[in-house]
Design a protein around this motif. Structure first.
Motif, PDB file in Angstrom:
ATOM      1  N   MET A 170     -16.320  -8.011 -21.904  1.00  0.00           N
ATOM      2  CA  MET A 170     -16.808  -8.809 -23.025  1.00  0.00           C
ATOM      3  C   MET A 170     -17.275 -10.187 -22.572  1.00  0.00           C
ATOM      4  N   GLY A 171     -17.307 -10.397 -21.246  1.00  0.00           N
ATOM      5  CA  GLY A 171     -17.816 -11.642 -20.706  1.00  0.00           C
ATOM      6  C   GLY A 171     -16.831 -12.790 -20.696  1.00  0.00           C
ATOM      7  N   VAL A 172     -15.527 -12.489 -20.835  1.00  0.00           N
ATOM      8  CA  VAL A 172     -14.490 -13.520 -20.812  1.00  0.00           C
ATOM      9  C   VAL A 172     -13.653 -13.329 -19.551  1.00  0.00           C
ATOM     10  N   PHE A 173     -13.579 -14.377 -18.720  1.00  0.00           N
ATOM     11  CA  PHE A 173     -12.897 -14.277 -17.435  1.00  0.00           C
ATOM     12  C   PHE A 173     -11.702 -15.234 -17.393  1.00  0.00           C
ATOM     13  N   ILE A 174     -10.592 -14.727 -16.872  1.00  0.00           N
ATOM     14  CA  ILE A 174      -9.342 -15.480 -16.872  1.00  0.00           C
ATOM     15  C   ILE A 174      -9.314 -16.500 -15.734  1.00  0.00           C
ATOM     16  N   LYS A 175      -8.816 -17.692 -16.061  1.00  0.00           N
ATOM     17  CA  LYS A 175      -8.682 -18.756 -15.067  1.00  0.00           C
ATOM     18  C   LYS A 175      -7.242 -18.904 -14.612  1.00  0.00           C
ATOM     19  N   ASN A 176      -6.332 -19.052 -15.549  1.00  0.00           N
ATOM     20  CA  ASN A 176      -4.922 -19.219 -15.177  1.00  0.00           C
ATOM     21  C   ASN A 176      -4.024 -18.837 -16.347  1.00  0.00           C
ATOM     22  N   MET A 177      -2.722 -18.947 -16.094  1.00  0.00           N
ATOM     23  CA  MET A 177      -1.734 -18.508 -17.073  1.00  0.00           C
ATOM     24  C   MET A 177      -0.480 -19.376 -16.949  1.00  0.00           C
ATOM     25  N   LYS A 178       0.086 -19.736 -18.088  1.00  0.00           N
ATOM     26  CA  LYS A 178       1.369 -20.453 -18.128  1.00  0.00           C
ATOM     27  C   LYS A 178       2.432 -19.473 -18.582  1.00  0.00           C
ATOM     28  N   GLN A 179       3.539 -19.394 -17.838  1.00  0.00           N
ATOM     29  CA  GLN A 179       4.552 -18.386 -18.127  1.00  0.00           C
ATOM     30  C   GLN A 179       5.944 -19.009 -18.245  1.00  0.00           C
ATOM     31  N   VAL A 180       6.733 -18.434 -19.128  1.00  0.00           N
ATOM     32  CA  VAL A 180       8.140 -18.820 -19.288  1.00  0.00           C
ATOM     33  C   VAL A 180       8.964 -17.537 -19.249  1.00  0.00           C
ATOM     34  N   LEU A 181      10.022 -17.544 -18.445  1.00  0.00           N
ATOM     35  CA  LEU A 181      10.884 -16.370 -18.323  1.00  0.00           C
ATOM     36  C   LEU A 181      12.281 -16.718 -18.801  1.00  0.00           C
ATOM     37  N   GLU A 182      12.822 -15.876 -19.694  1.00  0.00           N
ATOM     38  CA  GLU A 182      14.187 -16.083 -20.163  1.00  0.00           C
ATOM     39  C   GLU A 182      14.884 -14.733 -20.289  1.00  0.00           C
ATOM     40  N   VAL A 183      16.211 -14.770 -20.314  1.00  0.00           N
ATOM     41  CA  VAL A 183      17.009 -13.568 -20.541  1.00  0.00           C
ATOM     42  C   VAL A 183      17.784 -13.772 -21.833  1.00  0.00           C
ATOM     43  N   LYS A 184      17.756 -12.757 -22.708  1.00  0.00           N
ATOM     44  CA  LYS A 184      18.421 -12.874 -23.999  1.00  0.00           C
ATOM     45  C   LYS A 184      18.955 -11.509 -24.415  1.00  0.00           C
ATOM     46  N   PRO A 185      19.865 -11.471 -25.396  1.00  0.00           N
ATOM     47  CA  PRO A 185      20.345 -10.181 -25.901  1.00  0.00           C
ATOM     48  C   PRO A 185      19.257  -9.473 -26.706  1.00  0.00           C
ATOM     49  N   ALA A 186      19.149  -8.174 -26.560  1.00  0.00           N
ATOM     50  CA  ALA A 186      18.160  -7.405 -27.320  1.00  0.00           C
ATOM     51  C   ALA A 186      18.564  -7.331 -28.786  1.00  0.00           C
ATOM     52  N   ASP A 187      17.597  -7.558 -29.681  1.00  0.00           N
ATOM     53  CA  ASP A 187      17.880  -7.342 -31.094  1.00  0.00           C
ATOM     54  C   ASP A 187      17.723  -5.841 -31.393  1.00  0.00           C
ATOM     55  N   GLU A 188      17.955  -5.460 -32.630  1.00  0.00           N
ATOM     56  CA  GLU A 188      17.948  -4.036 -32.982  1.00  0.00           C
ATOM     57  C   GLU A 188      16.595  -3.389 -32.691  1.00  0.00           C
ATOM     58  N   TYR A 189      15.512  -4.061 -33.066  1.00  0.00           N
ATOM     59  CA  TYR A 189      14.170  -3.513 -32.868  1.00  0.00           C
ATOM     60  C   TYR A 189      13.867  -3.322 -31.384  1.00  0.00           C
ATOM     61  N   GLU A 190      14.164  -4.345 -30.588  1.00  0.00           N
ATOM     62  CA  GLU A 190      13.905  -4.275 -29.151  1.00  0.00           C
ATOM     63  C   GLU A 190      14.743  -3.184 -28.494  1.00  0.00           C
ATOM     64  N   ALA A 191      16.006  -3.089 -28.895  1.00  0.00           N
ATOM     65  CA  ALA A 191      16.905  -2.092 -28.312  1.00  0.00           C
ATOM     66  C   ALA A 191      16.418  -0.673 -28.595  1.00  0.00           C
ATOM     67  N   ILE A 192      15.968  -0.420 -29.822  1.00  0.00           N
ATOM     68  CA  ILE A 192      15.487   0.913 -30.188  1.00  0.00           C
ATOM     69  C   ILE A 192      14.301   1.317 -29.312  1.00  0.00           C
ATOM     70  N   HIS A 193      13.362   0.410 -29.136  1.00  0.00           N
ATOM     71  CA  HIS A 193      12.155   0.753 -28.391  1.00  0.00           C
ATOM     72  C   HIS A 193      12.365   0.786 -26.882  1.00  0.00           C
ATOM     73  N   LEU A 194      13.314   0.012 -26.372  1.00  0.00           N
ATOM     74  CA  LEU A 194      13.576   0.013 -24.933  1.00  0.00           C
ATOM     75  C   LEU A 194      14.649   1.018 -24.533  1.00  0.00           C
ATOM     76  N   GLY A 195      15.227   1.708 -25.528  1.00  0.00           N
ATOM     77  CA  GLY A 195      16.206   2.739 -25.223  1.00  0.00           C
ATOM     78  C   GLY A 195      17.525   2.212 -24.711  1.00  0.00           C
ATOM     79  N   ILE A 196      17.934   1.041 -25.215  1.00  0.00           N
ATOM     80  CA  ILE A 196      19.198   0.438 -24.804  1.00  0.00           C
ATOM     81  C   ILE A 196      20.021   0.117 -26.053  1.00  0.00           C
TER      82      ILE A 196
END
Length: 238
Positions: A170-196
């Motif tokens: 579509m003619g859009v090219f990526i330059k860079n990315m800002k990222q944040v990484l954290e660890v947290k407890p899975a909520d019900e929705y996340e747990a169901i989809h991740l199988g945990i």
């Protein structure tokens, strides 16, 4: 006997043979039980378990116990190279596909508008997928994109398609990315989809992606079972 492995090293191998078949994040018996099973002392058991922890086969959580995490590790190189999940997996000689859970045009709420630096109520493309590596579930991904930069983005089938390759078409090219990484407890929705189980730890990588004109073109959250992914990050001095 010359060259014979120390007892704790042999014991770590026996532990892996006995418990290596367990599902990801399965609890291991306590030291006392392991002493009884393997007929050895607690210091030897402790050294064997320490070795497994050093090798990344188990993880200890204070107050919860020791858990097997095994070999199920993917190295996420895209944390330091803006190549995207799809291309990163291909470069590692593996296959990836996605199950699209949600794909829609919607109005940005206050939080998404802030992340994308747009006005609240502006139209965004919202894509939610389960991502797989060689047929095995790896992560739950939610991404948001300003429709004004991608008026045709909703027409693609993202079960087999790279989103970043779509950007380039579509003619859009990526330059860079800002990222944040954290660890947290899975909520019900996340747990169901991740199988945990609800409350088990997950890693959440939140990314804001910029194009060559410094426009924010993506806000994405990538949620993975904790300890299932190894993040490879290069830091340059200059």
């Amino acid at each position: 006997m010359p060259g014979k492995k120390p007892l704790y090293v042999r014991l770590s191998e026996e532990l892996l043979d006995k418990y290596g078949h367990l599902d990801y994040y399965s609890p291991l018996p306590g030291e006392r039980e392991l002493c009884e099973v393997f007929h050895t002392s607690r210091p030897t058991i402790r050294k064997a378990v320490d070795l497994l922890e050093e090798d990344g086969k188990i993880v200890r959580l204070q107050g919860k116990g020791t858990f097997f995490v095994g070999e199920k590790t993917h190295i996420a190189h895209e944390t330091n190279k803006v190549i995207g999940f799809y291309n990163d997996i291909r470069l590692q000689g593996k296959k990836t596909n996605s199950k699209v859970l949600f794909q829609n045009m919607e109005k940005a709420d206050a939080f998404i508008a802030q992340q994308l630096d747009i006005e609240e109520g502006e139209m965004v493309f919202h894509l939610e997928r389960l991502r797989y590596i060689d047929g095995e579930l790896h992560n739950l991904t939610n991404s948001y994109h300003p429709v004004k930069y991608f008026p045709e983005i909703y027409k693609e089938d993202y079960s087999e398609t790279s989103l970043y390759d779509t950007f380039e078409r579509m003619g859009v090219f990526i330059k860079n990315m800002k990222q944040v990484l954290e660890v947290k407890p899975a909520d019900e929705y996340e747990a169901i989809h991740l199988g945990i189980k609800e409350g088990e730890p997950i890693s959440v990588r939140s990314c804001v992606t910029y194009d060559l004109d410094d426009r924010i073109i993506e806000y994405v959250q990538i949620k993975t079972q904790a300890y299932k992914t190894k993040f490879e990050i290069m830091v340059n001095r200059y």
